[in-house]
Every structure is written in structure tokens, then in C-alpha cells.
Design a protein around this motif. Structure first.
Motif, PDB file in Angstrom:
ATOM      1  N   ILE A   9     -10.320 -79.049  48.508  1.00 18.81           N
ATOM      2  CA  ILE A   9     -10.386 -77.928  47.569  1.00 18.81           C
ATOM      3  C   ILE A   9     -11.596 -77.131  47.365  1.00 18.81           C
ATOM      4  N   VAL A  10     -12.649 -78.093  47.390  1.00 19.41           N
ATOM      5  CA  VAL A  10     -14.011 -77.058  46.951  1.00 19.41           C
ATOM      6  C   VAL A  10     -14.308 -76.402  48.192  1.00 19.41           C
ATOM      7  N   LYS A  11     -14.218 -76.933  49.461  1.00 23.31           N
ATOM      8  CA  LYS A  11     -14.362 -76.193  50.582  1.00 23.31           C
ATOM      9  C   LYS A  11     -13.536 -74.925  50.746  1.00 23.31           C
ATOM     10  N   ARG A  12     -12.182 -75.152  50.686  1.00 21.22           N
ATOM     11  CA  ARG A  12     -11.254 -73.810  50.846  1.00 21.22           C
ATOM     12  C   ARG A  12     -11.810 -72.533  49.613  1.00 21.22           C
ATOM     13  N   THR A  13     -11.953 -73.186  48.402  1.00 20.05           N
ATOM     14  CA  THR A  13     -12.627 -72.110  47.139  1.00 20.05           C
ATOM     15  C   THR A  13     -13.585 -71.311  47.876  1.00 20.05           C
ATOM     16  N   ILE A  14     -14.716 -72.127  48.292  1.00 20.72           N
ATOM     17  CA  ILE A  14     -15.970 -71.427  48.490  1.00 20.72           C
ATOM     18  C   ILE A  14     -15.587 -70.617  49.726  1.00 20.72           C
ATOM     19  N   SER A  15     -14.709 -71.140  50.659  1.00 18.34           N
ATOM     20  CA  SER A  15     -14.368 -69.996  51.812  1.00 18.34           C
ATOM     21  C   SER A  15     -13.658 -68.951  51.589  1.00 18.34           C
ATOM     22  N   GLU A  16     -13.031 -68.953  50.498  1.00 14.42           N
ATOM     23  CA  GLU A  16     -12.044 -67.729  50.128  1.00 14.42           C
ATOM     24  C   GLU A  16     -13.298 -66.738  49.375  1.00 14.42           C
ATOM     25  N   CYS A  17     -14.094 -67.382  48.628  1.00 16.29           N
ATOM     26  CA  CYS A  17     -15.219 -66.378  47.857  1.00 16.29           C
ATOM     27  C   CYS A  17     -16.143 -65.702  48.573  1.00 16.29           C
ATOM     28  N   GLU A  18     -16.414 -66.629  49.765  1.00 18.00           N
ATOM     29  CA  GLU A  18     -17.244 -65.953  50.939  1.00 18.00           C
ATOM     30  C   GLU A  18     -16.749 -64.988  51.856  1.00 18.00           C
ATOM     31  N   ALA A  19     -15.366 -64.986  51.888  1.00 19.05           N
ATOM     32  CA  ALA A  19     -14.600 -64.250  52.988  1.00 19.05           C
ATOM     33  C   ALA A  19     -14.961 -62.548  52.644  1.00 19.05           C
ATOM     34  N   ASN A  20     -14.616 -61.926  53.472  1.00 15.28           N
ATOM     35  CA  ASN A  20     -15.014 -60.223  53.534  1.00 15.28           C
ATOM     36  C   ASN A  20     -13.665 -59.791  52.663  1.00 15.28           C
ATOM     37  N   GLY A  21     -13.995 -58.896  51.886  1.00 12.40           N
ATOM     38  CA  GLY A  21     -12.990 -58.315  51.213  1.00 12.40           C
ATOM     39  C   GLY A  21     -12.024 -57.228  52.039  1.00 12.40           C
ATOM     40  N   ILE A  22     -11.059 -56.619  51.543  1.00 16.82           N
ATOM     41  CA  ILE A  22     -10.390 -55.755  52.228  1.00 16.82           C
ATOM     42  C   ILE A  22     -10.964 -54.429  51.849  1.00 16.82           C
ATOM     43  N   LYS A  23     -10.855 -53.282  52.621  1.00 16.86           N
ATOM     44  CA  LYS A  23     -11.033 -51.979  52.531  1.00 16.86           C
ATOM     45  C   LYS A  23     -10.897 -51.372  50.888  1.00 16.86           C
ATOM     46  N   GLY A  24     -12.038 -51.060  50.494  1.00 19.90           N
ATOM     47  CA  GLY A  24     -11.912 -50.490  49.058  1.00 19.90           C
ATOM     48  C   GLY A  24     -12.007 -51.413  47.692  1.00 19.90           C
ATOM     49  N   GLU A  25     -12.239 -52.813  48.379  1.00 23.15           N
ATOM     50  CA  GLU A  25     -12.110 -53.848  47.093  1.00 23.15           C
ATOM     51  C   GLU A  25     -13.690 -54.105  46.846  1.00 23.15           C
ATOM     52  N   GLU A  26     -13.692 -54.278  45.590  1.00 22.52           N
ATOM     53  CA  GLU A  26     -15.099 -54.767  45.192  1.00 22.52           C
ATOM     54  C   GLU A  26     -14.919 -56.358  44.424  1.00 22.52           C
ATOM     55  N   LYS A  27     -15.360 -57.129  44.989  1.00 25.58           N
ATOM     56  CA  LYS A  27     -15.047 -58.381  44.564  1.00 25.58           C
ATOM     57  C   LYS A  27     -16.347 -59.381  44.263  1.00 25.58           C
ATOM     58  N   LEU A  28     -16.053 -60.426  43.527  1.00 21.13           N
ATOM     59  CA  LEU A  28     -17.249 -61.434  42.964  1.00 21.13           C
ATOM     60  C   LEU A  28     -16.387 -62.670  42.696  1.00 21.13           C
ATOM     61  N   CYS A  29     -16.822 -63.777  43.048  1.00 14.71           N
ATOM     62  CA  CYS A  29     -16.769 -64.908  42.464  1.00 14.71           C
ATOM     63  C   CYS A  29     -17.417 -65.505  41.366  1.00 14.71           C
TER      64      CYS A  29
END
Length: 330
Positions: A177-197
Motif C-alpha cells: 500500500i505504501v509503495k503504491r501510494t508513493i508511486s501514484e504521487c510520483e507519477a506524471n500528471g495529465i496535460k493541464g493538471e497541477e498536482k501535489l501529494c
């Protein structure tokens, strides 16, 4: 002369910072930055009592010597298909992570309405949903003060360190679960998205103000009582659009040992207040998020599977779980 609340809180902050007894609680930072914005239940459920965090506890947490909320098999937020299955949070935002059919855990015998078309967002539309309490004051993960959260690594490069700090065994369900969450947070966002975990409430407030300014409001789905299993709800009168165009940030609670939220701002998101009435008479004040442009979404996103539509063809909406929050401009 009026002595404004901001000045009072600022003074209290200076007093608290000058003592060694307690750390500044996140709720006090909220009040100093957003004095005219009530805190939603989704956040108050995640706060430790004021005075809980001392400097000594903070040091212990940073050194891995304190249980800050790890729960065996913790799941964080989500929407229930039934009593056994929880839809992973990945389905509530368009992260381009490859999915496969085995990850879509749908029971085709049940007419489960996880997503619906925007054209159906009106009085009288029927939705099959189940609302379950996903956070409480007595269990589940909590917010850490920013000072504590910042002292704990949050990176795939520090995975061994992270697991050791929380006494999580490599290869366990919790580790995955920890690894998956960090992976999701580090993944590139889609075009036009501003993101931050964000790993603290203070960081979320700062991110929101940097994007929307401080004239904002945080809203979430609120349930007075849990529903008795999956049941039919009808959209009642009073659907209302919230915020200004392109001025919303959606924050999804992640699965993690302490409260972490995936916050993102896109130009194609609309937010609505949607009252629902269940067949059992239960009234629920929900927040619906509608995505007007899904052309950049993963073609295997669950929404396309449920609605049988293609990316970029029609606006898609969904009801937010209770522990997700939307920030809207006033």
C-alpha cells in the motif's frame, strides 16, 4: 478599535512556538490562514486533539519510535461496491497508470452507480450507492503536524527507510500500500493538471492558497448515518454549482500510515452540491465532481468501463467519498 482574529491567532502562534511543551496544532494554522472558512468534517475527523503533539513526541515520531496511526490492513478512503470490496482510489482521478481487467472488481449482477453522465445530474435521477464511515475520531489515520510530516521521508528512493520507521515488513500488504501510494504521487500528471501529494493539512492549505487565493471554502460529502448496504438514492431538489470556472482543487485521501492527500487542479473540473434521498429516508449532502474533458484519461479508467463510453466524448461525474475534499473559490 477591533482586534482582528488573525492578530489574536498570530500572537498565540508566537507564544506556542516559544514553548517546548506543545507544537502548533494544524487546526490553529488553518484558523490563521483561513479565518472565514469552516473546516469540513472530513478534516476534523483526521485531527489529533490540541496539545497532543509535544516536541518530545515529534522527535520520537521522526526517529520511528512512535505509532502515529498505522493500522494493520489500513485502507484509507474509498467507495464500497458491497461489504467486501472497496474501489481503489486510483479510479477517482485520471492518473495514467496502466490498469488491467483483473483490477476492475465489479459485480455485474448489481447496478452499481459509481460514475454517471453529467446530463443525468438533475432532480429525479436514481443512483445506487452505499455510504460507509471511512474515518472516525477513534481509529484510522490522522494528520501529522507539518514539522513532523516533513521529517519523515516520502519518496520511492527512501522506501526502506519509510518501512523501517513504521515497522512495516517488506512484502506485507501494508508495504505494498505504501509503495503504491508513493508511486501514484510520483507519477506524471495529465496535460493541464497541477498536482501535489500533501503530507500535512498545513501543506494542503498552502497549496490551495497558492493556486486559488485565500477566499476559498473546503467542502465534502457528509453523512448523518450510514446506509444499510447498497441502496437506491434519488437526486433531490437543490443541485447547486459551486465555485468559479477553473477555480477548484480536488483532494483525494490516499492509503497511507498517516493522512496524505492527492490534490490536483484541472481546467476541466466542475463541482456541485447534490442532495440525495435514500429509499430508507436517509438524506445525504454530497459533493459531485464533473469532468468535462476526459480525452487525456487512461482508456482503461473505470468510468469508461461502467458507462460504456470513450475518452473525450461526454462529461463524466461521480460522487465524492466522505473523506475526500474539494476546495472552491467563493
Amino acid at each position: 478599535m477591533e482586534f482582528h482574529l488573525f492578530h489574536i491567532i498570530t500572537f498565540l502562534m508566537l507564544v506556542l512556538v516559544g514553548t517546548n511543551a506543545a507544537m502548533l496544532p494544524p487546526q490553529l494554522y488553518w484558523q490563521s490562514m483561513l479565518p472565514n472558512s469552516p473546516m469540513p468534517k472530513a478534516f476534523t475527523n483526521l485531527l489529533h486533539p490540541a496539545g497532543y503533539w509535544s516536541k518530545e513526541k515529534a522527535r520520537d515520531a521522526s526517529n520511528g519510535g512512535l505509532d502515529v496511526g498505522v493500522r494493520k490492513g489500513y485502507e484509507g478512503g474509498g467507495t464500497y461496491l458491497n461489504d467486501e470490496k472497496i474501489i481503489p482510489l486510483i479510479y477517482f482521478y485520471p492518473i495514467p497508470i496502466p490498469l488491467n481487467e483483473s483490477q476492475i472488481q465489479l459485480d455485474d449482477k448489481q447496478n452499481v452507480t459509481l460514475f454517471f453522465l453529467k446530463k443525468d445530474l438533475h432532480h429525479g435521477t436514481k443512483l445506487n450507492l452505499q455510504f460507509k464511515e471511512t474515518t472516525s475520531n477513534n481509529n484510522g489515520t490522522k494528520f501529522l503536524p507539518r514539522e513532523v510530516a516533513n521529517s519523515i521521508p516520502f519518496s520511492s528512493n527512501k522506501m526502506e527507510n519509510i518501512l523501517n520507521k513504521f515497522s512495516i515488513k517488506e512484502g506485507s500488504k501494508e508495504a505494498e500500500i505504501v509503495k503504491r501510494t508513493i508511486s501514484e504521487c510520483e507519477a506524471n500528471g495529465i496535460k493541464g493538471e497541477e498536482k501535489l501529494c500533501v503530507t500535512s493539512l498545513e501543506s494542503m492549505v498552502d497549496f490551495t492558497i497558492s493556486k486559488l487565493g485565500n477566499n476559498v471554502e473546503a467542502v465534502s460529502t457528509e453523512v448523518d448515518k450510514n446506509s444499510n448496504g447498497l441502496q437506491q438514492y434519488v437526486i433531490a431538489k437543490g443541485v447547486k454549482k459551486l465555485g468559479e470556472k477553473n477555480k477548484t482543487i480536488v483532494c483525494h485521501k490516499e492509503n497511507y500510515p498517516y493522512a496524505v492527500f492527492y490534490c490536483h487542479k484541472t481546467d476541466s473540473t466542475e463541482v456541485y452540491s447534490v442532495p440525495l434521498e435514500g429509499v430508507d429516508g436517509n438524506m445525504v449532502k454530497t459533493i459531485a465532481v464533473c469532468h468535462t474533458d476526459t480525452s487525456e484519461w487512461n482508456p482503461k479508467h473505470l468510468a469508461f468501463y461502467v458507462l460504456k463510453v470513450q475518452p473525450g466524448t461526454v462529461p463524466i461525474c461521480h460522487i465524492l467519498p466522505q473523506d475526500h475534499v474539494v476546495w472552491v473559490s467563493k
